[in-house]
Design a protein around this motif. Sequence first.
Motif, short mmCIF file in Angstrom:
data_model
loop_
_atom_site.label_atom_id
_atom_site.label_comp_id
_atom_site.label_asym_id
_atom_site.label_seq_id
_atom_site.Cartn_x
_atom_site.Cartn_y
_atom_site.Cartn_z
N CYS A 16 1.32 -0.97 0.42
CA CYS A 16 -0.06 0.35 0.32
C CYS A 16 0.99 1.40 -0.12
O CYS A 16 0.49 1.73 -0.41
CB CYS A 16 -1.11 0.38 1.03
SG CYS A 16 -1.79 -0.87 1.04
N SER A 19 2.51 2.16 -3.42
CA SER A 19 1.30 2.01 -4.08
C SER A 19 0.85 3.82 -3.40
O SER A 19 0.47 4.94 -4.80
CB SER A 19 -0.31 1.66 -3.76
OG SER A 19 0.22 0.10 -4.25
N GLU A 22 2.35 6.82 -6.58
CA GLU A 22 1.65 7.05 -7.27
C GLU A 22 0.69 8.23 -7.38
O GLU A 22 -0.41 8.01 -7.16
CB GLU A 22 1.46 6.09 -8.20
CG GLU A 22 1.89 4.71 -8.28
CD GLU A 22 1.14 3.56 -8.54
OE1 GLU A 22 0.46 3.44 -9.48
OE2 GLU A 22 1.58 2.55 -8.52
N GLU A 23 1.04 9.10 -7.19
CA GLU A 23 0.75 10.54 -6.54
C GLU A 23 -0.36 10.39 -7.58
O GLU A 23 -0.32 11.31 -8.93
CB GLU A 23 1.62 11.92 -6.65
CG GLU A 23 2.07 11.48 -5.17
CD GLU A 23 3.46 13.20 -5.25
OE1 GLU A 23 2.94 13.90 -5.51
OE2 GLU A 23 3.65 12.90 -3.77
N GLY A 24 -2.12 10.88 -7.10
CA GLY A 24 -2.98 10.91 -8.11
C GLY A 24 -3.16 10.26 -8.44
O GLY A 24 -4.76 10.59 -9.32
N SER A 25 -2.97 9.35 -8.52
CA SER A 25 -3.63 7.86 -8.80
C SER A 25 -4.64 7.28 -8.37
O SER A 25 -4.51 7.90 -7.33
CB SER A 25 -2.56 6.91 -9.47
OG SER A 25 -1.75 6.34 -7.98
N GLU A 26 -6.06 7.15 -8.90
CA GLU A 26 -7.23 5.74 -8.46
C GLU A 26 -6.40 4.34 -7.17
O GLU A 26 -6.86 5.04 -6.08
CB GLU A 26 -7.35 5.41 -9.24
CG GLU A 26 -8.78 4.77 -8.48
CD GLU A 26 -9.38 5.41 -7.88
OE1 GLU A 26 -10.22 5.31 -6.61
OE2 GLU A 26 -10.10 7.46 -8.23
N ARG A 27 -5.21 4.69 -7.96
CA ARG A 27 -4.15 3.47 -7.01
C ARG A 27 -3.87 3.82 -5.11
O ARG A 27 -4.46 3.12 -4.10
CB ARG A 27 -3.15 2.29 -7.91
CG ARG A 27 -2.87 1.34 -7.24
CD ARG A 27 -1.26 0.83 -8.17
NE ARG A 27 -1.29 -0.46 -6.67
CZ ARG A 27 -0.42 -0.71 -7.82
NH1 ARG A 27 0.10 -0.59 -9.24
NH2 ARG A 27 0.00 -2.28 -7.04
N ARG A 29 -5.23 6.47 -3.89
CA ARG A 29 -6.48 6.95 -3.15
C ARG A 29 -6.56 5.70 -2.15
O ARG A 29 -6.86 5.67 -1.35
CB ARG A 29 -7.55 7.54 -4.28
CG ARG A 29 -7.62 9.28 -4.58
CD ARG A 29 -7.84 10.28 -4.74
NE ARG A 29 -8.54 9.40 -6.17
CZ ARG A 29 -7.86 9.65 -7.28
NH1 ARG A 29 -6.74 10.74 -7.32
NH2 ARG A 29 -8.89 9.26 -8.42
N GLU A 30 -6.90 4.48 -3.31
CA GLU A 30 -7.04 3.27 -2.47
C GLU A 30 -6.34 2.45 -1.55
O GLU A 30 -6.77 2.08 -0.38
CB GLU A 30 -7.91 2.61 -3.47
CG GLU A 30 -8.18 2.57 -4.30
CD GLU A 30 -9.02 1.07 -5.67
OE1 GLU A 30 -7.91 0.37 -5.92
OE2 GLU A 30 -9.85 1.13 -6.24
N ARG A 32 -4.54 4.60 0.57
CA ARG A 32 -4.15 5.29 1.07
C ARG A 32 -5.67 4.95 2.54
O ARG A 32 -4.92 4.91 4.07
CB ARG A 32 -4.12 6.94 0.62
CG ARG A 32 -4.78 7.70 1.83
CD ARG A 32 -4.62 9.54 1.42
NE ARG A 32 -4.55 10.44 2.26
CZ ARG A 32 -6.06 10.09 3.14
NH1 ARG A 32 -7.00 10.14 2.19
NH2 ARG A 32 -6.11 11.45 3.87
N THR A 33 -6.76 4.59 1.70
CA THR A 33 -7.74 4.55 2.02
C THR A 33 -7.96 3.15 3.47
O THR A 33 -8.24 3.05 4.07
CB THR A 33 -8.69 4.65 1.10
OG1 THR A 33 -9.34 6.02 0.97
CG2 THR A 33 -10.65 4.09 2.38
#
Length: 231
Positions: A16, A19, A22-27, A29-30, A32-33
Motif C-alpha cells: 500500500c 502504491s 503514485e501521486e494522484g492515481s486512483e490506486r 487513493r485506494e 491510502r484509504t
Amino acid sequence: MKTFQQPLSAEEEACCIQSMQEEGSERAREARTLLIERNLRLVAHIAKKYQNLDEDMEDLISIGTIGLIKAVNTFDVSKKIRLSSYASKCIENELLMMIRGRKKKSKEVSLYEPIGTDKEGNEISLLDIIENEQTDILERMELERNTKRLGELLYTKLDEREREIVCMRYGILRQEEKETAEGKVYPVLIGCGEEVTQREIGNMLGISRSYVSRIEKRALQKLRAGMESPD
C-alpha cells in the motif's frame, strides 16, 4: 465498541505504501484509504487509555483518526519503521493536544463560585479542584509515556556497555514488559535503585573514571535525541 478490521500484514502494508507513491492515481487513493481503515483498531487501542479523563470514546476515536490520517500522509518509508509505530505517536500527540485545548478553554468559562478556602485562607472554586485533578492525571500519563519511551530507547539506541553504565549510574531498575501493540517487547523502567559513581563503575568494569564519563555523556546524548525525535 465498534469492531474494526484486522491490521494489514507487513507485506500488505508495504504494498500500500508503495502504491501511494503514485501521486494522484486512483490506486494511490485506494491504498491510502486502506491504510487508514486497517489501522483504526490502533486508534481505538490508544484512545482507551484516555477514557479515565471522562472523554467520550467516539470523540477520542475521531480525534485519534485525525492523527492517523496525518501519520499516513507524512509517513517516510526511508525511516525503516512500521507505519503503526509512527502512527501511534501521531495519534497520541493529537489526543493530548485535544485534551490540553479543552482544558485551556475551560478556564475561559470557569466556575468562579467559591466553595471554601485553602490552608492560607484564600477562596477556592470548584474549577480550582477540577484543574488540579486534571493536571495530575495529564502529568502522570505524560510521565508514564516518557518512561516507557526511555525504556525502549535504552535498548534501541544504546549498546550493551552504554546501557549498563547508564542504568548503574542512575539506579535504573528494569522489568520485562508484555508484548506491545506493534509486536515488540521492551523492558520498562519500574523505579530507581542505588546510584553508582563513575569511579565505582570504572572499578567494577576495569576502566578509567574518565572513560566512564565519556561513555555516559555519549549515551545521554543518544537518549536525548531519541526523546526529542518524533520517530
